[in-house]
Design a protein around this motif. Sequence first.
Motif, short mmCIF file in Angstrom:
data_model
loop_
_atom_site.label_atom_id
_atom_site.label_comp_id
_atom_site.label_asym_id
_atom_site.label_seq_id
_atom_site.Cartn_x
_atom_site.Cartn_y
_atom_site.Cartn_z
N TYR A 103 40.38 -16.10 -20.91
CA TYR A 103 40.86 -15.05 -20.01
C TYR A 103 39.73 -14.04 -19.79
CZ TYR A 103 45.66 -16.56 -21.16
OH TYR A 103 46.81 -17.28 -21.34
N ASN A 104 39.92 -13.16 -18.82
CA ASN A 104 38.99 -12.04 -18.65
C ASN A 104 39.79 -10.77 -18.39
OD1 ASN A 104 37.04 -10.08 -17.53
ND2 ASN A 104 35.64 -11.80 -17.66
N THR A 105 39.81 -9.86 -19.36
CA THR A 105 40.53 -8.59 -19.21
C THR A 105 39.60 -7.46 -18.79
OG1 THR A 105 40.29 -7.95 -21.55
CG2 THR A 105 42.20 -9.31 -20.96
N ASP A 106 38.28 -7.71 -18.73
CA ASP A 106 37.33 -6.69 -18.27
C ASP A 106 37.58 -6.34 -16.80
OD1 ASP A 106 35.87 -6.50 -20.68
OD2 ASP A 106 34.67 -8.25 -20.15
N TYR A 107 37.78 -7.39 -16.00
CA TYR A 107 37.92 -7.23 -14.55
C TYR A 107 39.05 -6.24 -14.20
CZ TYR A 107 39.36 -8.54 -9.80
OH TYR A 107 39.76 -8.53 -8.47
N SER A 108 40.24 -6.48 -14.76
CA SER A 108 41.37 -5.63 -14.42
C SER A 108 41.16 -4.21 -14.90
CB SER A 108 42.66 -6.21 -15.00
OG SER A 108 42.57 -6.35 -16.40
N ALA A 109 40.48 -4.04 -16.04
CA ALA A 109 40.20 -2.70 -16.55
C ALA A 109 39.30 -1.92 -15.58
CB ALA A 109 39.54 -2.78 -17.92
N VAL A 110 38.28 -2.58 -15.04
CA VAL A 110 37.36 -1.91 -14.12
C VAL A 110 38.06 -1.56 -12.81
CG1 VAL A 110 35.22 -2.17 -12.79
CG2 VAL A 110 35.32 -2.95 -15.17
N VAL A 111 38.85 -2.49 -12.27
CA VAL A 111 39.60 -2.21 -11.04
C VAL A 111 40.48 -0.97 -11.23
CG1 VAL A 111 41.46 -3.05 -9.56
CG2 VAL A 111 39.59 -4.59 -10.19
N ARG A 112 41.15 -0.91 -12.35
CA ARG A 112 42.05 0.21 -12.62
C ARG A 112 41.28 1.52 -12.73
NH1 ARG A 112 46.27 0.31 -17.74
NH2 ARG A 112 46.89 2.50 -17.59
N LEU A 113 40.13 1.51 -13.41
CA LEU A 113 39.37 2.75 -13.60
C LEU A 113 38.76 3.26 -12.30
CD1 LEU A 113 37.65 1.94 -17.00
CD2 LEU A 113 39.27 3.79 -16.55
N LEU A 114 38.27 2.36 -11.45
CA LEU A 114 37.73 2.78 -10.16
C LEU A 114 38.81 3.52 -9.36
CD1 LEU A 114 35.72 -0.42 -9.25
CD2 LEU A 114 34.73 1.83 -9.73
N LYS A 115 40.02 2.99 -9.42
CA LYS A 115 41.13 3.62 -8.70
C LYS A 115 41.53 4.93 -9.35
CE LYS A 115 45.71 2.58 -6.81
NZ LYS A 115 46.77 1.54 -6.68
N GLN A 116 41.64 4.95 -10.67
CA GLN A 116 42.04 6.16 -11.38
C GLN A 116 41.07 7.31 -11.13
OE1 GLN A 116 42.45 5.29 -15.56
NE2 GLN A 116 44.52 4.49 -15.35
N HIS A 117 39.79 7.00 -11.10
CA HIS A 117 38.78 8.05 -10.93
C HIS A 117 38.55 8.41 -9.46
CE1 HIS A 117 37.14 8.70 -15.03
NE2 HIS A 117 37.65 7.49 -15.25
N GLY A 118 39.15 7.67 -8.56
CA GLY A 118 39.04 8.00 -7.15
C GLY A 118 37.66 7.81 -6.57
N VAL A 119 36.94 6.80 -7.02
CA VAL A 119 35.60 6.55 -6.48
C VAL A 119 35.74 5.99 -5.07
CG1 VAL A 119 33.41 5.38 -6.83
CG2 VAL A 119 34.81 6.01 -8.82
N PRO A 120 35.15 6.64 -4.07
CA PRO A 120 35.32 6.19 -2.68
C PRO A 120 34.77 4.78 -2.47
CG PRO A 120 34.42 8.41 -2.76
CD PRO A 120 34.35 7.88 -4.15
N GLU A 121 35.51 3.97 -1.74
CA GLU A 121 35.12 2.58 -1.53
C GLU A 121 33.88 2.43 -0.66
OE1 GLU A 121 38.53 0.64 0.09
OE2 GLU A 121 39.83 1.23 -1.58
N ASP A 122 33.56 3.45 0.13
CA ASP A 122 32.37 3.36 0.98
C ASP A 122 31.11 3.81 0.25
OD1 ASP A 122 32.93 6.05 0.85
OD2 ASP A 122 32.89 6.40 3.02
#
Length: 272
Positions: A103-122
């Motif tokens: 399995y890979n649980t790193d990926y979902s953790a990073v997706v969640r943190l980018l969203k939580q911290h509000g890092v702009p997608e652009d």
Amino acid sequence: MTLSISKDTRLCMSLSGRPGNFGTRFQNYLYQELQLDYLYKAFTTTDLPAAIGGIRALGVRGCAVSMPFKEACIEHLDALHESAATLQSVNTIVADDGHLTGYNTDYSAVVRLLKQHGVPEDSRYALRGSGGMAKAVACALRDSGFSDGCIVARNEPAGRALAAQCGVGWCETLDDQPAQLLVNVTPLGMRGADAEQLAFDERAVAAAHWVFDVVAVPVETPLIRLARALGKPVITGAEVIVLQAVEQFVLYTGVRSDAELIERAARFALTE
């Protein structure tokens, strides 16, 4: 902290080139608090096939996988969950009656943190690294809508392959075009020989809007300290390691703990 061990105790473990104490302290804290008959121990190895064979032969329930084994372990497993198959990188092995699934649980953790911290997608990003964890982070950025970036890697074949996978460019060193998001996915800043090394220089950090260092121990890496000193918002490796470890705990035990207990376990694990 006292654990009661018997012949029925289920063993979980980790394999890493440079073992740390976080996983051992975090997992065992939760086992004790929830009265689960499990024990967790960190290992390293110079014989990866034999180590994974031991997981299968000895009935080890689960194994966390860290650098440099995240890709090399795949050929020794029986199956890959979608989370690992897409990335071709494994950070967790679960054993069911000798059948090993990655399995890979790193990926979902990073997706969640980018969203939580509000890092702009652009935001234009520069990601330093090209190994298994770099794959997880780069793909998390891609799938979170980040399309303008550069993979900074001395290993040109691996760097170019990861860049192509994510639809961005590759460079051996950070170019003159500033990046709004700097991401370190190398051992630079980790305890040991690389402890005082900066993944990006002060000029690059000063030009950035966000700094993300995946190194978890120490929490305050040289890169994170510099970013804080320059007033930059940061995402730390400690945040990543806690989120991915929670998902590993669930895979091993089938139990999902409450947020307050997880916070206490994380605080204990990060305070050595």
